[in-house]
Design an enzyme around this catalytic site. Structure first.
Site, mmCIF file in Angstrom:
data_model
loop_
_atom_site.group_PDB
_atom_site.id
_atom_site.type_symbol
_atom_site.label_atom_id
_atom_site.label_comp_id
_atom_site.label_asym_id
_atom_site.label_seq_id
_atom_site.Cartn_x
_atom_site.Cartn_y
_atom_site.Cartn_z
ATOM 1 N N PRO A 23 0.853 -1.186 0.000
ATOM 2 C CG PRO A 23 0.137 -0.913 2.233
ATOM 3 C CD PRO A 23 0.908 -1.840 1.323
ATOM 4 C CG MET A 24 3.665 2.377 -1.567
ATOM 5 S SD MET A 24 5.040 2.393 -2.717
ATOM 6 C CE MET A 24 4.396 1.396 -4.046
ATOM 7 C CB ALA A 25 -0.281 7.533 0.920
ATOM 8 C CD GLN A 77 -2.558 0.556 5.265
ATOM 9 O OE1 GLN A 77 -2.284 1.669 4.822
ATOM 10 N NE2 GLN A 77 -1.636 -0.325 5.606
ATOM 11 C CB CYS A 107 1.165 6.020 8.753
ATOM 12 S SG CYS A 107 1.469 7.575 7.874
ATOM 13 N N GLY A 208 9.964 -4.208 2.930
ATOM 14 C CA GLY A 208 11.123 -3.340 3.081
ATOM 15 C C GLY A 208 12.303 -3.813 2.270
ATOM 16 C CG ASP A 209 15.226 -1.941 2.203
ATOM 17 O OD1 ASP A 209 14.593 -0.935 1.825
ATOM 18 O OD2 ASP A 209 15.922 -1.962 3.221
ATOM 19 N N GLY A 231 7.248 -2.516 -2.669
ATOM 20 C CA GLY A 231 6.706 -1.163 -2.715
ATOM 21 C C GLY A 231 7.405 -0.313 -3.750
ATOM 22 N NE ARG A 232 11.083 2.481 -0.573
ATOM 23 C CZ ARG A 232 12.116 2.552 0.248
ATOM 24 N NH1 ARG A 232 12.750 3.692 0.377
ATOM 25 N NH2 ARG A 232 12.510 1.491 0.937
HETATM 26 C C1 LIG Z 1 5.110 6.899 -1.252
HETATM 27 C C2 LIG Z 1 4.856 5.868 -0.186
HETATM 28 C C3 LIG Z 1 3.610 5.808 0.403
HETATM 29 C C4 LIG Z 1 3.350 4.834 1.381
HETATM 30 N N1 LIG Z 1 2.084 4.748 1.901
HETATM 31 C C5 LIG Z 1 1.784 3.737 2.750
HETATM 32 C C6 LIG Z 1 0.433 3.531 3.195
HETATM 33 O O1 LIG Z 1 -0.502 4.237 2.805
HETATM 34 N N2 LIG Z 1 0.214 2.502 4.059
HETATM 35 C C7 LIG Z 1 1.221 1.690 4.506
HETATM 36 O O2 LIG Z 1 0.962 0.766 5.283
HETATM 37 N N3 LIG Z 1 2.487 1.840 4.067
HETATM 38 C C8 LIG Z 1 2.791 2.836 3.214
HETATM 39 N N4 LIG Z 1 4.075 2.949 2.728
HETATM 40 C C9 LIG Z 1 5.091 1.972 3.144
HETATM 41 C C10 LIG Z 1 5.169 0.801 2.135
HETATM 42 O O3 LIG Z 1 3.978 0.058 2.125
HETATM 43 C C11 LIG Z 1 6.361 -0.141 2.457
HETATM 44 O O4 LIG Z 1 6.148 -0.750 3.705
HETATM 45 C C12 LIG Z 1 7.693 0.596 2.476
HETATM 46 O O5 LIG Z 1 7.812 1.472 1.361
HETATM 47 C C13 LIG Z 1 8.882 -0.370 2.476
HETATM 48 O O6 LIG Z 1 8.863 -1.201 1.353
HETATM 49 P P1 LIG Z 1 9.756 -0.928 0.006
HETATM 50 O O7 LIG Z 1 11.195 -0.841 0.443
HETATM 51 O O8 LIG Z 1 9.451 -2.118 -0.848
HETATM 52 O O9 LIG Z 1 9.290 0.370 -0.570
HETATM 53 C C14 LIG Z 1 4.360 3.929 1.784
HETATM 54 C C15 LIG Z 1 5.614 4.017 1.191
HETATM 55 C C16 LIG Z 1 5.876 4.963 0.212
HETATM 56 C C17 LIG Z 1 7.232 5.006 -0.426
#
Ligand SMILES: Cc1cc2nc3c(=O)[nH]c(=O)nc-3n(C[C@H](O)[C@H](O)[C@H](O)COP(=O)(O)O)c2cc1C
Length: 351
Positions: A23-25, A77, A107, A208-209, A231-232
């Site tokens: 989930p990413m806002a 979520q 968050c 994460g990562d 995510g990213r």
């Molecule tokens: C732009 C952005 C928005 C995010 N929004 C949320 C969110 O709405 N809810 C949530 O649980 N995590 C949110 N996250 C966290 C991600 O879900 C994830 O746990 C975090 O980026 C680590 O994973 P990654 O390294 O694969 O990016 C957000 C992360 C980013 C970068």
């Protein structure tokens, strides 16, 4: 080697692969989630939705509750801090057709934490558990929770609060093992994920990562997590999901990049309307066209254009072969209009 194509379950919900789209806002719109499913994510999740916004029937908030038929399984979520309001919101999430309700206890953003929601709950296990219990009571669908490690660097609160949430009825936990203070700096410490897996008897998802198949395999093997979340790495790059799942790294052609981006633009305009979509989409141009795929000035050209129609024209002019691909993809996948379920009137609170 863990087989990423082996199905697993959260409660009664079967999930076809061990790859979850984060989930990413400001990112996880329906277009992102549907694309993620198409490229192999077994489970997708909406961005966090405000329970207060749902309670006040805020139109934009309710828009987040639209579920397309080809998104399933899908989690929506929620964030909030009042168990009663959250229970009500969870009922609407269930009525909207989500397969899971996910709760945001991670968050780190001030606007959220100052209301007692998000990562603040990691330091108040009693209240966090009361929220989970209220929601488990309110809905039939499984409830999952997404956590960070704690508020401050080095915190281990997730290991205290996690088991309490499972006792309260949570069917799955996702851990992003960074502190709220860290935001996105440093590394996700998946040694903590392994500890959490040892403490609970529900599936744990590691977030994460996760940026490659090697990293996904290493985290699954060393933590015992049921699945990894991406995510990213998937921003403007759905091909990374294929890579993680299949093990073959394939650079998409320019035509493929343009075709996916054009579909993404079209669908986002349908979802958000032209005015909101044109601003929202600008960051995606950089994500899709970067990574050496197109020269940098091309992105600069797109972000100053007034309409998404012009953006589409410029994209297709840069890779005309994309048109055929777009037609093929649009013929294969259900059109957005067909799949957007209107919420029953009762969900909006009447007429
Ligand atoms: C732009 C952005 C928005 C995010 N929004 C949320 C969110 O709405 N809810 C949530 O649980 N995590 C949110 N996250 C966290 C991600 O879900 C994830 O746990 C975090 O980026 C680590 O994973 P990654 O390294 O694969 O990016 C957000 C992360 C980013 C970068």
């Amino acid at each position: 080697m863990v087989d990423l194509r082996q199905p697993w379950s959260i409660g009664p919900v079967e999930i076809p692969t061990r790859l979850v789209l984060a989930p990413m806002a400001g990112v996880s719109v329906q277009a992102f989630r549907r694309q993620g499913r198409r490229f192999g994510a077994g489970l997708v999740c909406s961005e966090m939705v405000s329970c207060a916004g749902i309670e006040h029937r805020n139109e934009r908030t309710l828009g987040y509750l639209r579920v397309a038929s080809d998104e399933h399984p899908l989690a929506i979520q929620l964030f909030g801090s009042d168990p009663r309001t959250m229970g009500e919101a969870a009922r609407m999430v269930e009525a909207a057709g989500a397969d899971l309700v996910d709760l945001n206890f991670g968050c780190p953003v001030k606007k959220v934490t100052k209301t007692g929601a998000g990562a603040t709950l990691l330091e108040d296990p009693g209240h966090a558990a009361a929220i989970v219990a209220a929601i488990v009571d309110a809905v039939e669908i499984p409830v999952s929770v997404k956590l960070r490690r704690g508020l401050r660097n080095g915190a281990r609160d997730c290991l205290v609060v996690g088991p309490r949430l499972v006792e309260a009825g949570a069917s799955s936990l996702t851990l992003h093992p960074r502190s709220a203070q860290q935001m996105y700096t440093g590394e996700a410490d998946h040694a903590l994920t392994a500890e959490l897996v040892g403490l609970v008897d529900v599936p744990v998802v590691a977030s994460g990562d996760i940026t490659s198949r090697a990293k996904a395999q290493a985290v699954l093997a060393t933590t015992g997590a049921a699945a990894v979340m991406v995510g990213r790495a998937a921003q403007g790059n759905p091909w990374v999901l294929e890579e993680i799942l299949e093990g073959t790294r394939r650079e998409p052609s320019r035509e493929e990049v343009v075709a996916e981006l054009v579909l993404f633009v079209r669908e986002t305009v349908r979802e958000l309307g032209e005015r909101r979509a044109s601003g929202f989409l600008k960051k995606f141009y950089g994500w899709y066209l970067g990574q050496g795929r197109f020269p940098r000035p091309f992105k600069q050209e797109l972000v100053v254009l007034d309409s998404t129609e012009e953006v589409e024209r410029r994209l297709i002019a840069a890779a005309p072969g994309a048109l055929e691909l777009i037609d093929r993809l649009e013929a294969e996948i259900p059109s957005g209009d067909d799949v957007t379920l209107e919420l029953p009137i009762s969900v909006y609170g009447g007429g």
